[in-house]
Design an enzyme around this catalytic site. Structure first.
Site, short mmCIF file in Angstrom:
data_model
loop_
_atom_site.label_atom_id
_atom_site.label_comp_id
_atom_site.label_asym_id
_atom_site.label_seq_id
_atom_site.Cartn_x
_atom_site.Cartn_y
_atom_site.Cartn_z
N SER A 126 98.21 18.53 55.29
CA SER A 126 96.89 19.10 55.04
C SER A 126 95.82 18.35 55.85
O SER A 126 95.86 18.34 57.07
CB SER A 126 96.57 19.11 53.55
OG SER A 126 95.58 20.08 53.28
N LYS A 131 72.96 31.51 39.81
CA LYS A 131 72.87 30.06 39.80
C LYS A 131 73.89 29.42 38.87
O LYS A 131 74.32 28.28 39.07
CB LYS A 131 71.45 29.63 39.40
CG LYS A 131 71.16 28.15 39.57
CD LYS A 131 71.19 27.77 41.04
CE LYS A 131 70.77 26.31 41.23
NZ LYS A 131 70.86 25.90 42.64
#
Length: 353
Positions: free
Chosen positions: A157, A211
């Site tokens: 990765s 939000k």
């Protein structure tokens, strides 16, 4: 004032002072003790001066090792043909990014013939991995120094991400690599709060209707997951782009995308899909660095390892700089920070079983 004369002592009432005692000569048959004293004094003085000089030397070495990165010897050889090993060991985070940046800045001032990235990492943060990869690319462009990646037990990765731009990649036969992909994990504590009798309230501004996406005080919705996946997909595309830019002499964009499933690979599998150039150990990576630097394989360059201050002094500095746990435990802000950190999704180029 008139001086009063003193009468001399009466005769027979005082004893004359004895004659001064004469020391035996220091040479000849009776002078052995003096010679021994002088020899002993000379030896003691030499030891004292040597100890002082040694302390000064260790103080200078200690000071140099506590100020920035430094190089230690790995293999003796020709200093003019120096090869430097830059270890990237463990999780890739902001601290690792700072270390690599500091190391490359130091090497830019005194460029070696080649650099070997010794990678043994499962990856880590998306931002930290990207910064390291960019700094390596900048170093190569500015100095013209070849960079070879040497994979240890794991270089997956983010560990592969930072290595993709190397001029050559050498992986040990038992290396775990690949795992090209992005992952994010977090915790939600809505059910736990309910069991504890706690009812959280979240309020957003009138126009900020999204939000509270990924609010950790409730279970995530599909809208939450879609929002997070947008950032994951963006980071994944960036990963594919970085691998292609680094391996475009070997891979097409389509082949990179085929390999970017997040699947971990053995060294042999990575070689088959051209994610690495050869199987081998650190010694083979050193030979590859010699070749890339224009040296003969029979050349004996000096090989060093660049590292940071370690040991007791560094540990004490780290402890002194870290706030005491007892102080933080009494602070409600610390609890908030821990909960927020656990609940915040961390986008990572990181290998996980």
């Amino acid at each position: 004032m008139q001086e009063i004369p003193l009468d001399p002592p009466p005769p027979g009432r005082h004893r004359p002072l004895p004659p001064p005692r004469r020391e035996p000569p220091t040479s000849g048959g009776g002078g052995g003790g003096g010679i021994l004293r002088r020899v002993f004094t000379g030896i003691a003085s030499t030891i004292l001066i040597g100890s002082l000089l040694l302390n000064v030397y260790f103080l200078i070495v200690f000071a140099s090792m506590t100020q920035g990165v430094y190089e230690t010897n790995y293999e003796d050889g020709d200093l003019l043909e120096r090869i430097v090993i830059l270890p990237i060991i463990g999780v890739i985070d902001d601290d690792m990014s700072s270390f690599v940046g500091e190391a490359l800045r130091a090497l830019s001032k005194d460029p070696p013939a080649a650099v070997i990235l010794r990678v043994d990492s499962p990856g880590g943060g998306v931002g930290a991995s990207d910064r390291i990869a960019q700094r390596i690319e900048d170093f190569k462009r500015e100095t013209g120094v070849p960079v070879v990646a040497s994979f240890g037990t794991i270089a997956a990765s983010g560990g592969y991400y930072i290595s993709a731009g190397a001029d050559e990649i050498v992986a040990e036969p038992m290396t775990i690599t690949g795992s090209i992909g992005v992952i994010a994990q977090a915790f939600t504590v809505g059910e736990l709060l309910t069991k504890l009798g706690i009812e959280p309230e979240t309020i957003v501004a009138t126009g900020a209707t999204k939000k509270d996406t990924l609010d950790w005080t409730r279970s995530w919705t599909e809208a939450d997951r879609d929002m997070l996946r947008k950032f994951l997909d963006h980071s994944h595309e960036r990963f594919i782009q970085v691998v292609y830019q680094g391996r475009q002499d070997h891979l097409t964009p389509e082949l990179v995308r085929e390999a970017a499933t997040g699947e971990p690979l053995t060294a042999r599998q990575a070689l088959d899909v051209k994610l690495i150039d050869q199987e081998g150990y650190l010694e083979d990576a050193i030979d590859a660095a010699k070749t890339r630097a224009g040296m003969a394989l029979t050349a004996r360059p000096r090989v060093t390892i660049i590292t940071r201050p370690q040991g007791l002094f560094a540990s004490l500095m780290e402890v002194s700089a870290r706030p005491s746990r007892a102080a933080n435990l009494s602070d409600s802000q610390w609890v908030r920070r821990v909960i927020a950190d656990l609940s915040q999704p961390q986008l990572e180029y990181r290998f996980r079983w």
